[in-house]
Design an enzyme around this catalytic site. Structure first.
Site, PDB file in Angstrom:
ATOM      1  CD  GLU A  49       6.814   3.742   3.203  1.00  0.00           C
ATOM      2  OE1 GLU A  49       5.655   3.637   3.666  1.00  0.00           O
ATOM      3  OE2 GLU A  49       7.362   4.828   3.007  1.00  0.00           O
ATOM      4  CG  ASP A  60      -3.137   3.823   7.386  1.00  0.00           C
ATOM      5  OD1 ASP A  60      -2.147   4.515   7.108  1.00  0.00           O
ATOM      6  OD2 ASP A  60      -3.059   2.665   7.845  1.00  0.00           O
TER       7      ASP A  60
END
EC number: 4.2.1.20
Length: 264
Positions: A49, A60
């Site tokens: 990814e 995140d």
């Protein structure tokens, strides 16, 4: 282009889970991102990814936020993301872009899908795009021949899981916990139940991410999931390394350990 279908079929034939590695484009440098991802492939990752750096990364945790900040400081743009995909796809690994929706929307959905396909990308993961708003992106992706991956979480109802998996074509991303990314002491016990609930609604592979940081944890997840997703643990090693070469050596050791762990 290596497809996700090919990767998961081979992993299944080998009686193991697929190992999925995540790194942001432009980190630790524009060329260094390609070199680091290539190292992960050589060490055993089946899927890579490539994160598209974004200034407001809601999902995140601090480790990935740090890496993304460095990438943005390096001046990474979508053109650099596509170049990274092209470089990584050349290794033979199925290569995805993980991105929030806003950059695709601004770039143009059809243009993004077309450029990603031309770079050899296999598809995208869009963590903040809801099923209700995904039809234009799914149509653009189908037109370009790339896969779409969406997320389910432990809090997802059966109805929600069904809506999400109906939007997926490559695999289903099962977030092991509520919260942001980051390696943890243990993988949330809710992950296995989430995989079982998701499989009741789809025949697609189900991959678990968030919280996997060691070979032992990878083995634990591989016992019940089709794929194991690792990001923060690799990024932490690069951040802690004195230089890019040392960072690549460090992530190679961890990836090899995890590649052993995903064997059943």
């Amino acid at each position: 282009m290596t497809t996700l279908q090919t990767v998961f079929a081979k992993a299944k034939a080998d009686n193991r889970a697929a190992l999925v590695g995540y790194l942001p484009a432009g980190f630790p440098s524009k060329d260094g991102a390609i070199a680091a991802a290539t190292t992960l492939v050589e060490a055993g990752c089946d899927v890579i990814e490539i994160g598209l750096p974004y200034s407001d990364p809601l999902m995140d945790g601090p480790t990935i936020q740090d890496a993304v900040h460095r990438s943005l400081v390096n001046g990474t743009r979508i053109a650099d993301v596509m170049r990274t995909v092209e470089g990584v796809a050349a290794t033979g690994a199925a290569t995805l872009v993980m991105t929030y929706w806003n950059p695709i929307d601004k770039y143009g959905a059809e243009r993004f899908a077309r450029d990603l396909a031309n770079a050899g990308g296999a598809g995208t993961i869009t963590p903040d795009l809801t099923p209700e708003e995904s039809e234009p992106w799914r149509a653009a992706s189908a037109g370009a021949g790339i896969d779409t991956v969406f997320l389910v979480a432990p809090s997802s109802t059966e109805q929600r899981i069904k809506a999400v998996v109906d939007c997926c074509t490559g695999f289903v991303y099962a977030a092991s916990l509520m919260g942001v990314t980051g390696a943890r002491e243990s993988v949330n016990t809710a992950a296995e139940g989430l995989v079982q609930r998701t499989r009741a609604h789809t025949d697609l592979p189900v991959c678990v991410g968030l919280g996997v940081g060691t070979g032992a944890q990878a083995a634990e997840v591989a016992a019940y999931a089709d794929g194991v997703i690792v990001g923060s643990a690799f990024i932490r090693r690069i951040l802690d390394a004195p230089d890019e070469a040392a960072g690549r050596e460090s992530i190679a050791v961890l990836a090899k350990d995890m590649a052993k762990g995903v064997r059943r």
